[in-house]
Design a protein around this motif. Structure first.
Motif, PDB file in Angstrom:
ATOM      1  N   ILE A  48     -10.206 -66.515  29.040  1.00 47.18           N
ATOM      2  CA  ILE A  48     -10.968 -67.528  29.803  1.00 47.18           C
ATOM      3  C   ILE A  48     -11.639 -66.947  31.085  1.00 47.18           C
ATOM      4  CG2 ILE A  48     -11.115 -69.778  30.943  1.00 47.18           C
ATOM      5  CD1 ILE A  48      -9.251 -71.022  28.932  1.00 47.18           C
ATOM      6  N   PRO A  49     -10.780 -66.226  31.802  1.00 47.40           N
ATOM      7  CA  PRO A  49     -11.510 -65.323  32.825  1.00 47.40           C
ATOM      8  C   PRO A  49     -12.446 -64.361  32.105  1.00 47.40           C
ATOM      9  CG  PRO A  49      -9.077 -65.666  33.261  1.00 47.40           C
ATOM     10  CD  PRO A  49      -9.380 -65.914  31.632  1.00 47.40           C
ATOM     11  N   ALA A  50     -12.235 -63.859  31.295  1.00 47.33           N
ATOM     12  CA  ALA A  50     -13.206 -62.954  30.419  1.00 47.33           C
ATOM     13  C   ALA A  50     -14.452 -63.523  29.976  1.00 47.33           C
ATOM     14  CB  ALA A  50     -12.455 -62.026  29.670  1.00 47.33           C
ATOM     15  N   MET A  51     -14.251 -64.844  29.581  1.00 49.16           N
ATOM     16  CA  MET A  51     -15.442 -65.562  29.179  1.00 49.16           C
ATOM     17  C   MET A  51     -16.407 -65.716  30.399  1.00 49.16           C
ATOM     18  SD  MET A  51     -13.891 -67.968  26.447  1.00 49.16           S
ATOM     19  CE  MET A  51     -12.690 -67.514  25.270  1.00 49.16           C
ATOM     20  N   VAL A  52     -15.730 -66.114  31.470  1.00 54.38           N
ATOM     21  CA  VAL A  52     -16.552 -66.386  32.776  1.00 54.38           C
ATOM     22  C   VAL A  52     -17.247 -65.244  33.073  1.00 54.38           C
ATOM     23  CG1 VAL A  52     -16.255 -67.178  35.124  1.00 54.38           C
ATOM     24  CG2 VAL A  52     -14.745 -68.194  33.509  1.00 54.38           C
ATOM     25  N   ILE A  53     -16.584 -64.013  33.013  1.00 55.13           N
ATOM     26  CA  ILE A  53     -17.367 -62.733  33.246  1.00 55.13           C
ATOM     27  C   ILE A  53     -18.528 -62.652  32.213  1.00 55.13           C
ATOM     28  CG2 ILE A  53     -16.942 -60.185  33.677  1.00 55.13           C
ATOM     29  CD1 ILE A  53     -14.113 -60.833  34.752  1.00 55.13           C
ATOM     30  N   ALA A  54     -18.070 -62.796  31.037  1.00 57.04           N
ATOM     31  CA  ALA A  54     -18.702 -62.570  30.078  1.00 57.04           C
ATOM     32  C   ALA A  54     -20.313 -63.438  30.163  1.00 57.04           C
ATOM     33  CB  ALA A  54     -18.234 -62.666  28.707  1.00 57.04           C
ATOM     34  N   TYR A  55     -20.063 -64.538  30.749  1.00 59.11           N
ATOM     35  CA  TYR A  55     -21.161 -65.395  30.638  1.00 59.11           C
ATOM     36  C   TYR A  55     -22.125 -65.055  31.986  1.00 59.11           C
ATOM     37  CZ  TYR A  55     -23.646 -69.322  32.616  1.00 59.11           C
ATOM     38  OH  TYR A  55     -24.842 -70.266  33.154  1.00 59.11           O
ATOM     39  N   PHE A  56     -21.575 -64.509  33.090  1.00 61.36           N
ATOM     40  CA  PHE A  56     -22.577 -63.865  33.911  1.00 61.36           C
ATOM     41  C   PHE A  56     -23.080 -62.715  33.763  1.00 61.36           C
ATOM     42  CE2 PHE A  56     -19.709 -66.718  36.761  1.00 61.36           C
ATOM     43  CZ  PHE A  56     -20.575 -67.589  37.616  1.00 61.36           C
TER      44      PHE A  56
END
Length: 324
Positions: A48-56
């Protein structure tokens, strides 16, 4: 079959592949389907933290590649085309609402591509998942939680380094693609295409890196060097694996999401929550294991064909094929 208890099997690293590597891959995948599904779910939750970074990354870099991918421009363009939802499925939204929905699904597709391809992931957790895939490939018995913890604990520093390298390389490639493509010249398109190829190749190398990391004790720079040489030495087969990665991580989810029907959205959620991410990563891990066995055999494997469970400096340094 227990998901979390250690499975008792013979202490052999590579069993005889009587039916060939493709058969053995699908056989081991199906035999450990519950562990694979559990690992897939853990991958989604822990990243989930990686998904946040991937979103940005997605909302920042997509508009730099094409101005039409900036959200307002995208919405206006879709509205001008008369976009609407599927009335037969009670998804009868139209205009800006439908355009915003489509943009969200596009972003979701790219975010999951970044995560499932290991371009953006939580490094230590990915090392833990790679440990699980390694042991499934070796058919040496696995325990999802125990193997995950071992993979994380033994590779924290290197996996964090690999994670940072991937974040930087991915950002540089995306910036370069946007810059050169937007020059609008033949040379710009050519160089931009080269960076697209570089990003795809790096995606494949990054998957090799995590498998080498949990299989051999090497400095991170040597891990990357060996992973790149593996790609060159097995270029044809590696290219096929890369194409499969692109199809499963990007093309299939794009098609499922862009249909925006309840059926395809439900199928997408099921596949990528329970199976598809782990399938892709295990496929890469299985292929990487064959390369490691061929080009970086441990001393035990070379001498007796026995267990290759060790991840020690002696195994690597004592082998003629340890440092390609």
């Amino acid at each position: 079959m227990s998901i979390f208890k250690q499975k008792k099997v013979t202490d052999v690293d590579y069993v005889e592949e009587e039916h060939g590597s493709v058969y053995t891959f699908f056989s081991t995948f199906w035999t450990h389907i519950l562990q694979i599904m559990a690992t897939n779910m853990l991958t989604v939750v822990f990243n989930i933290p990686a998904m946040v970074i991937a979103y940005f990354y997605t909302v920042y870099f997509l508009p730099k590649i094409s101005s039409n991918l900036e959200i307002d421009n995208f919405v206006n363009y879709m509205v001008s085309l008369g976009i609407y939802g599927q009335q037969s499925l009670a998804n009868d939204i139209a205009g800006e609402d439908a355009a915003y929905q489509l943009y969200f699904l596009l972003v979701l597709c790219v975010v999951m591509f970044f995560v499932s391809s290991c371009l953006i992931c939580v490094g230590p957790f990915q090392a833990g998942f790679s440990q699980i895939y390694r042991n499934i490939r070796r058919q040496s018995g696995i325990s999802v939680f125990q193997d995950f913890k071992q993979g994380v604990a033994e590779n924290v520093k290197q996996s964090l380094g690999a994670m940072l390298v991937s974040l930087v390389v991915t950002a540089v490639c995306l910036l370069a693609i946007g810059f050169y493509v937007n020059l609008g010249t033949a040379a710009g398109w050519f160089i931009g295409t080269l960076f697209i190829v570089l990003l795809v190749v790096f995606m494949f190398i990054q998957n090799l890196v995590y498998q080498i990391m949990v299989s051999r004790s090497l400095p991170l720079r040597k891990i990357y060097r060996n992973a790149f040489i593996f790609f060159l030495l097995s270029f044809g087969t590696s290219a096929v694996i890369v194409i499969l990665d692109i199809i499963l991580c990007l093309v299939v989810p794009f098609i499922l999401l862009m249909y925006t029907s309840y059926l395809t959205l439900g199928l997408y959620v099921f596949l990528y929550l329970f199976i598809m991410i782990a399938f892709v990563q295990y496929m890469n891990a299985y292929y990487a294991g064959g390369l490691i066995r061929k080009y970086m055999p441990s001393a035990d494997t070379e001498e007796s064909g026995g267990s290759d469970d060790g991840k020690t400096a002696d195994d690597v340094e004592g082998s003629s094929g340890s440092d390609v």
